[in-house]
Design a protein around this motif. Structure first.
Motif, PDB file in Angstrom:
ATOM      1  N   TYR A   1       0.834  -1.204   0.000  1.00  0.00           N
ATOM      2  CA  TYR A   1       0.000   0.000   0.000  1.00  0.00           C
ATOM      3  C   TYR A   1       0.871   1.258   0.000  1.00  0.00           C
ATOM      4  N   GLU A   2       1.912   1.266   0.832  1.00  0.00           N
ATOM      5  CA  GLU A   2       2.795   2.427   0.887  1.00  0.00           C
ATOM      6  C   GLU A   2       3.605   2.553  -0.400  1.00  0.00           C
ATOM      7  N   TYR A   3       3.798   1.451  -1.089  1.00  0.00           N
ATOM      8  CA  TYR A   3       4.642   1.410  -2.277  1.00  0.00           C
ATOM      9  C   TYR A   3       3.865   1.580  -3.585  1.00  0.00           C
ATOM     10  N   ASP A   4       2.533   1.517  -3.544  1.00  0.00           N
ATOM     11  CA  ASP A   4       1.770   1.525  -4.803  1.00  0.00           C
ATOM     12  C   ASP A   4       1.813   2.869  -5.509  1.00  0.00           C
ATOM     13  N   GLY A   5       1.270   2.920  -6.704  1.00  0.00           N
ATOM     14  CA  GLY A   5       1.387   4.114  -7.517  1.00  0.00           C
ATOM     15  C   GLY A   5       0.088   4.790  -7.883  1.00  0.00           C
ATOM     16  N   ASP A   6      -1.010   4.559  -7.161  1.00  0.00           N
ATOM     17  CA  ASP A   6      -2.292   5.157  -7.524  1.00  0.00           C
ATOM     18  C   ASP A   6      -2.245   6.681  -7.561  1.00  0.00           C
TER      19      ASP A   6
END
Length: 144
Positions: free
Chosen positions: A50-55
């Motif tokens: 979640y901290e790493y995603d790109g949304d």
């Protein structure tokens, strides 16, 4: 707006193009530690997917709101090209699966997932600082 800044940083990592140009004197391990601290939103010492995603990064970087990321949009985030690093256009080509010259949401998600999985050496679903350091500034290629 401030929530989108970590996501922009994350996207660049996901594409495998973390730039050591965080300061000319700063070495990669220090840059990795700084980036890790910046991304660790809940300060628990690990980065979740979640901290790493790109949304949010995609929404922030897609300045013309056309649901794709051009080399020019990526270059605007990266800043001027650095000697010894790939250009924004080369970075887009590396992740552009459909060959249209731009990155869509699915292409960015694939790059993010691939990068996270590659960095997560112990496969626990989180990245610790040592894992981040081990791959910081290293380009991920399919099959690595």
């Amino acid at each position: 707006m401030t929530a989108s800044i970590p996501r922009t940083t994350t996207l660049l990592l996901a594409l495998g193009f973390a730039l050591p140009a965080l300061g000319a004197e700063q070495n990669l391990p220090d840059a990795a530690a700084d980036r890790f601290k910046f991304l660790d939103a809940n300060s628990d010492g690990v980065l979740s997917k979640y901290e790493y995603d790109g949304d949010a990064a995609f929404a922030t970087m897609d300045s013309d709101d056309n649901a794709s990321l051009s080399a020019a949009e990526l270059q605007a985030i990266l800043g001027p090209p650095q000697k010894g690093t790939p250009t924004a256009a080369a970075r887009v080509v590396a992740a552009d699966l459909d060959g249209n010259g731009e990155l869509g949401d699915a292409e960015l998600r694939r790059a993010t997932e691939m990068r996270f999985s590659w960095l997560d050496r112990n496969q626990d679903g989180n990245l610790d600082l040592d894992e981040m350091r081990s791959g910081f500034g290293v380009r991920v290629r399919p099959g690595d």
